[in-house]
Structures are given as C-alpha cells and as structure tokens.
Design a protein around this motif. Structure first.
Motif, PDB file in Angstrom:
ATOM      1  N   ALA A 198      13.502  26.806 -25.672  1.00 24.11           N
ATOM      2  CA  ALA A 198      12.160  26.826 -26.404  1.00 24.11           C
ATOM      3  C   ALA A 198      11.621  25.488 -26.753  1.00 24.11           C
ATOM      4  N   GLU A 199      12.311  24.306 -26.032  1.00 21.66           N
ATOM      5  CA  GLU A 199      11.793  23.097 -26.515  1.00 21.66           C
ATOM      6  C   GLU A 199      10.466  22.618 -26.026  1.00 21.66           C
ATOM      7  N   GLN A 200       9.713  21.984 -26.798  1.00 22.36           N
ATOM      8  CA  GLN A 200       8.537  21.436 -26.654  1.00 22.36           C
ATOM      9  C   GLN A 200       8.506  19.947 -26.631  1.00 22.36           C
ATOM     10  N   SER A 201       7.664  19.490 -26.161  1.00 19.29           N
ATOM     11  CA  SER A 201       7.559  18.116 -26.351  1.00 19.29           C
ATOM     12  C   SER A 201       6.070  17.322 -26.027  1.00 19.29           C
ATOM     13  N   ILE A 202       5.818  16.181 -26.644  1.00 20.75           N
ATOM     14  CA  ILE A 202       4.534  15.645 -26.204  1.00 20.75           C
ATOM     15  C   ILE A 202       4.953  13.975 -25.665  1.00 20.75           C
ATOM     16  N   SER A 203       4.213  13.561 -25.096  1.00 22.38           N
ATOM     17  CA  SER A 203       4.589  11.927 -24.618  1.00 22.38           C
ATOM     18  C   SER A 203       3.090  11.396 -24.612  1.00 22.38           C
ATOM     19  N   ASP A 204       3.163  10.021 -24.986  1.00 24.46           N
ATOM     20  CA  ASP A 204       1.982   9.261 -24.743  1.00 24.46           C
ATOM     21  C   ASP A 204       2.257   7.829 -23.783  1.00 24.46           C
ATOM     22  N   GLY A 205       3.370   8.046 -23.219  1.00 27.35           N
ATOM     23  CA  GLY A 205       3.765   6.886 -22.554  1.00 27.35           C
ATOM     24  C   GLY A 205       4.681   5.983 -22.902  1.00 27.35           C
ATOM     25  N   ARG A 206       4.596   5.878 -24.422  1.00 28.05           N
ATOM     26  CA  ARG A 206       5.575   4.927 -25.169  1.00 28.05           C
ATOM     27  C   ARG A 206       6.499   5.732 -25.695  1.00 28.05           C
ATOM     28  N   TYR A 207       6.252   6.942 -26.479  1.00 26.36           N
ATOM     29  CA  TYR A 207       7.081   7.674 -27.284  1.00 26.36           C
ATOM     30  C   TYR A 207       7.009   9.078 -26.605  1.00 26.36           C
ATOM     31  N   GLU A 208       8.198   9.689 -26.674  1.00 27.96           N
ATOM     32  CA  GLU A 208       8.318  11.055 -26.254  1.00 27.96           C
ATOM     33  C   GLU A 208       9.020  11.837 -27.388  1.00 27.96           C
ATOM     34  N   ILE A 209       8.257  12.806 -28.191  1.00 29.05           N
ATOM     35  CA  ILE A 209       8.560  13.615 -29.234  1.00 29.05           C
ATOM     36  C   ILE A 209       8.921  15.037 -28.876  1.00 29.05           C
ATOM     37  N   HIS A 210      10.275  15.255 -29.173  1.00 32.79           N
ATOM     38  CA  HIS A 210      10.921  16.514 -28.708  1.00 32.79           C
ATOM     39  C   HIS A 210      10.956  17.494 -30.095  1.00 32.79           C
ATOM     40  N   TYR A 211      10.615  18.851 -30.173  1.00 32.75           N
ATOM     41  CA  TYR A 211      10.615  19.488 -31.090  1.00 32.75           C
ATOM     42  C   TYR A 211      10.819  21.027 -30.684  1.00 32.75           C
ATOM     43  N   ASN A 212      11.566  21.808 -31.837  1.00 30.31           N
ATOM     44  CA  ASN A 212      11.742  23.348 -31.516  1.00 30.31           C
ATOM     45  C   ASN A 212      12.125  23.689 -32.908  1.00 30.31           C
ATOM     46  N   ALA A 213      11.981  25.214 -33.026  1.00 31.39           N
ATOM     47  CA  ALA A 213      12.391  25.819 -34.135  1.00 31.39           C
ATOM     48  C   ALA A 213      13.129  26.918 -33.855  1.00 31.39           C
ATOM     49  N   PHE A 214      14.162  27.188 -34.673  1.00 32.64           N
ATOM     50  CA  PHE A 214      15.151  28.801 -34.494  1.00 32.64           C
ATOM     51  C   PHE A 214      15.873  29.204 -35.805  1.00 32.64           C
ATOM     52  N   ASN A 215      16.430  30.114 -35.661  1.00 31.32           N
ATOM     53  CA  ASN A 215      16.988  30.759 -36.834  1.00 31.32           C
ATOM     54  C   ASN A 215      18.189  29.886 -37.356  1.00 31.32           C
ATOM     55  N   SER A 216      18.480  29.571 -38.530  1.00 30.29           N
ATOM     56  CA  SER A 216      19.655  28.961 -38.879  1.00 30.29           C
ATOM     57  C   SER A 216      20.834  29.876 -39.008  1.00 30.29           C
ATOM     58  N   SER A 217      20.629  31.152 -38.695  1.00 31.96           N
ATOM     59  CA  SER A 217      21.634  31.888 -38.559  1.00 31.96           C
ATOM     60  C   SER A 217      22.569  31.724 -37.226  1.00 31.96           C
ATOM     61  N   PHE A 218      21.870  30.933 -36.161  1.00 26.54           N
ATOM     62  CA  PHE A 218      22.470  30.726 -35.190  1.00 26.54           C
ATOM     63  C   PHE A 218      23.497  29.557 -35.075  1.00 26.54           C
ATOM     64  N   VAL A 219      23.488  28.874 -36.231  1.00 23.66           N
ATOM     65  CA  VAL A 219      24.192  27.781 -36.547  1.00 23.66           C
ATOM     66  C   VAL A 219      25.450  28.467 -37.233  1.00 23.66           C
ATOM     67  N   THR A 220      26.780  28.059 -36.847  1.00 19.30           N
ATOM     68  CA  THR A 220      27.904  28.523 -37.275  1.00 19.30           C
ATOM     69  C   THR A 220      28.231  28.017 -38.629  1.00 19.30           C
ATOM     70  N   PRO A 221      28.873  28.893 -39.574  1.00 18.21           N
ATOM     71  CA  PRO A 221      29.137  28.164 -41.070  1.00 18.21           C
ATOM     72  C   PRO A 221      29.839  26.943 -41.115  1.00 18.21           C
ATOM     73  N   GLU A 222      30.964  26.940 -39.996  1.00 13.63           N
ATOM     74  CA  GLU A 222      31.564  25.357 -40.008  1.00 13.63           C
ATOM     75  C   GLU A 222      30.439  24.363 -39.925  1.00 13.63           C
ATOM     76  N   VAL A 223      29.665  24.450 -38.990  1.00 16.77           N
ATOM     77  CA  VAL A 223      28.501  23.413 -38.451  1.00 16.77           C
ATOM     78  C   VAL A 223      27.690  23.336 -39.627  1.00 16.77           C
ATOM     79  N   ALA A 224      27.268  24.123 -40.084  1.00 21.56           N
ATOM     80  CA  ALA A 224      26.209  24.137 -41.474  1.00 21.56           C
ATOM     81  C   ALA A 224      26.918  23.511 -42.412  1.00 21.56           C
ATOM     82  N   GLN A 225      27.909  23.794 -42.815  1.00 18.38           N
ATOM     83  CA  GLN A 225      28.716  22.893 -43.689  1.00 18.38           C
ATOM     84  C   GLN A 225      28.891  21.485 -43.480  1.00 18.38           C
ATOM     85  N   ALA A 226      29.305  21.153 -42.322  1.00 14.76           N
ATOM     86  CA  ALA A 226      29.405  19.820 -41.872  1.00 14.76           C
ATOM     87  C   ALA A 226      28.456  19.119 -41.935  1.00 14.76           C
ATOM     88  N   ASN A 227      27.134  19.531 -41.595  1.00 17.28           N
ATOM     89  CA  ASN A 227      25.859  18.882 -41.521  1.00 17.28           C
ATOM     90  C   ASN A 227      24.849  19.283 -42.796  1.00 17.28           C
TER      91      ASN A 227
END
Length: 150
Positions: A25-54
């Motif tokens: 589901a990644e989306q991006s825009i670019s103007d030739g100098r910068y490339e900006i990538h963005y996406n959104a997803f449910n936080s429940s996809f992140v494991t408890p260990e990863v969530a705690q570590a970050n």
C-alpha cells in the motif's frame, strides 16, 4: 534501536512489517529532488515486542502512518534526509486528530511514525505536511483510507 539491524529481532520484525506493508500500500510523490514515501496500516500488525522496542502503541483501534524522505543525489542514488513531519487524520464529520510523529533514525534509513485512533469500517482522510528543507514550503499530501478492526 535500528530497524534494519540484522542482529536485532524486534528491529528486523518492524523493518519487515514496514517493507511488506509498503509493498502492498505504499504511496509516494517525487519532485526530482525529494522522494516522499508514505503509508498507513493497523498498529495491531506490529508485534508486541516490536511495539515495545520502538515505543509504539499497539491496539486494534489504532493505526500508524509511516513517512520517509529520500533526497536524490548527483550520482543517482537516494539518501534518507530529516524532515519536519506533521499531519492529521479526519473522519467524514471532519473530526480531526493531530498526528504526532516519532522519528526513528537508523543512520542509513530514517522513518517518521505517527498514530491515530479509528473505529470499525471507518474512512479517514489523512493530511500530511512534509518539509525536508526548513527554508522551503512543506509538501502537502492527502489520501483517504478505510480502516477495519483486526
């Protein structure tokens, strides 16, 4: 903690999650100098260990927005760069939640993660302002996404 540190389980898991979510589901825009990538997803996809570590809040009613900015180099390569990232998520009644972004800096990769609440089968408009150069106006990104409780 580095997301792509191959010796760290939670870091590898978050990197894999961001990469797999990005591929779907990644989306991006670019103007030739910068490339900006963005996406959104449910936080429940992140494991408890990863969530705690970050320091990420996990919930079946919470989503994460991931933003990264790359600057095009003269040799054709892309270099992650810091940016000022802000935004909001609004429902169909224009009730808005301000997104507070956390920077995750790995040295060779740089991410901005923000979170917001949602209800079952909710359509949200996400507005982002991404400013890689503090002396120039921010890029404005808008996208709609429907979220479901997982």
């Amino acid at each position: 903690m580095r997301l792509f540190n191959l010796l760290s389980g939670p870091a590898v898991a978050l990197a894999a999650l961001l990469a797999s979510t990005s591929a779907l589901a990644e989306q991006s825009i670019s103007d030739g100098r910068y490339e900006i990538h963005y996406n959104a997803f449910n936080s429940s996809f992140v494991t408890p260990e990863v969530a705690q570590a970050n320091n990420l809040v996990r919930s079946k009613y919470r989503a994460l927005v991931n933003v990264s900015v790359l600057e095009m180099q003269d040799d054709g390569s892309k270099q992650p760069v810091r940016a000022i990232v802000s935004g909001q998520a609004s429902n169909l009644l224009n009730q808005a939640q301000t997104l507070e972004f956390k920077q995750i800096d790995e040295g060779d990769a740089l991410y901005y993660i923000g979170s917001f609440r949602f209800t079952e089968d909710e359509q949200l408009k996400i507005n982002l302002n991404v400013q890689p150069d503090p002396n120039k106006p921010a890029y404005t990104i808008e996208f709609d996404q429907r979220f479901y409780v997982d």
